[in-house]
Design a protein around this motif. Structure first.
Motif, mmCIF file in Angstrom:
data_model
loop_
_atom_site.group_PDB
_atom_site.id
_atom_site.type_symbol
_atom_site.label_atom_id
_atom_site.label_comp_id
_atom_site.label_asym_id
_atom_site.label_seq_id
_atom_site.Cartn_x
_atom_site.Cartn_y
_atom_site.Cartn_z
ATOM 1 N N CYS A 23 47.267 34.423 41.998
ATOM 2 C CA CYS A 23 46.783 33.361 42.893
ATOM 3 C C CYS A 23 46.358 32.126 42.096
ATOM 4 O O CYS A 23 46.655 30.990 42.491
ATOM 5 C CB CYS A 23 45.609 33.868 43.729
ATOM 6 N N VAL A 43 49.024 29.559 48.734
ATOM 7 C CA VAL A 43 48.612 30.561 47.748
ATOM 8 C C VAL A 43 49.108 31.939 48.162
ATOM 9 O O VAL A 43 49.738 32.652 47.369
ATOM 10 C CB VAL A 43 47.073 30.570 47.580
ATOM 11 N N ALA A 47 52.183 33.965 46.294
ATOM 12 C CA ALA A 47 51.847 35.229 45.630
ATOM 13 C C ALA A 47 52.712 36.364 46.156
ATOM 14 O O ALA A 47 53.242 37.169 45.381
ATOM 15 C CB ALA A 47 50.363 35.544 45.812
ATOM 16 N N LEU A 96 42.502 37.636 45.646
ATOM 17 C CA LEU A 96 42.034 36.310 46.033
ATOM 18 C C LEU A 96 40.510 36.305 46.154
ATOM 19 O O LEU A 96 39.831 35.400 45.657
ATOM 20 C CB LEU A 96 42.695 35.890 47.351
#
Length: 161
Positions: A23, A43, A47, A96
């Motif tokens: 991330c 993000v 990912a 995250l």
């Protein structure tokens, strides 16, 4: 993707520290081309794409490639994204959160920024899968926003928010 059913290799790959790095690489790539605040959807989508070898190998070599054309030429990506996104989001989410809890990523008005010097600027110079994932994540952070609206990106990938 139930973590209780993961192989030892999957548990090692999808650990929160590594997915936090993935991330962070997305945000780092985004900052290099578009500014420091990277939308959360970029993000997560980047990912998820970077963690899939079947998607990663199809990524263009350059961020100047047209994403609509790439998506049209690589329709199998939509199949992979539809099949794997839900499970991989479950693997990325703890990473995250770990990145935010440790201050590597900072939330700024519904986007994420990388804390200065939180991770090395240079990507590792190895041929490992971990390095390939980080390189793909960095590239996707630069490339996906070139399409425009996040709804367009998700539509091209066959993913619903």
């Amino acid at each position: 993707m139930n973590s209780a059913l993961w192989s030892s290799e999957e548990r090692a790959l999808f650990n929160p520290a590594f997915t936090a790095m993935v991330c962070a690489r997305v945000v780092q790539g985004h900052a290099a081309k578009h500014g420091p605040a990277c939308p959360l959807v970029i993000v997560m989508t980047s990912a998820v794409m970077a963690l899939q070898p079947a998607v990663r190998t199809l990524l263009p070599r350059s961020t100047s490639a047209s994403m609509p054309k790439w998506a049209e030429d690589n329709e199998v990506v939509r199949v992979h994204m539809a099949a794997n996104t839900r499970g991989l989001v479950g693997a990325v989410r703890p990473g995250l959160l770990f990145a935010m809890q440790t201050g590597v990523l900072v939330v700024e008005s519904s986007a994420l920024s990388l804390r200065r010097r939180a991770i090395p600027v240079a990507l590792p110079d190895t041929a490992s899968e971990a390095t390939a994932i980080q390189r793909a994540a960095h590239m996707l952070g630069r490339w996906l926003p070139t399409v425009g609206a996040t709804a367009t990106i998700l539509t091209l990938l066959g993913v619903r928010p």
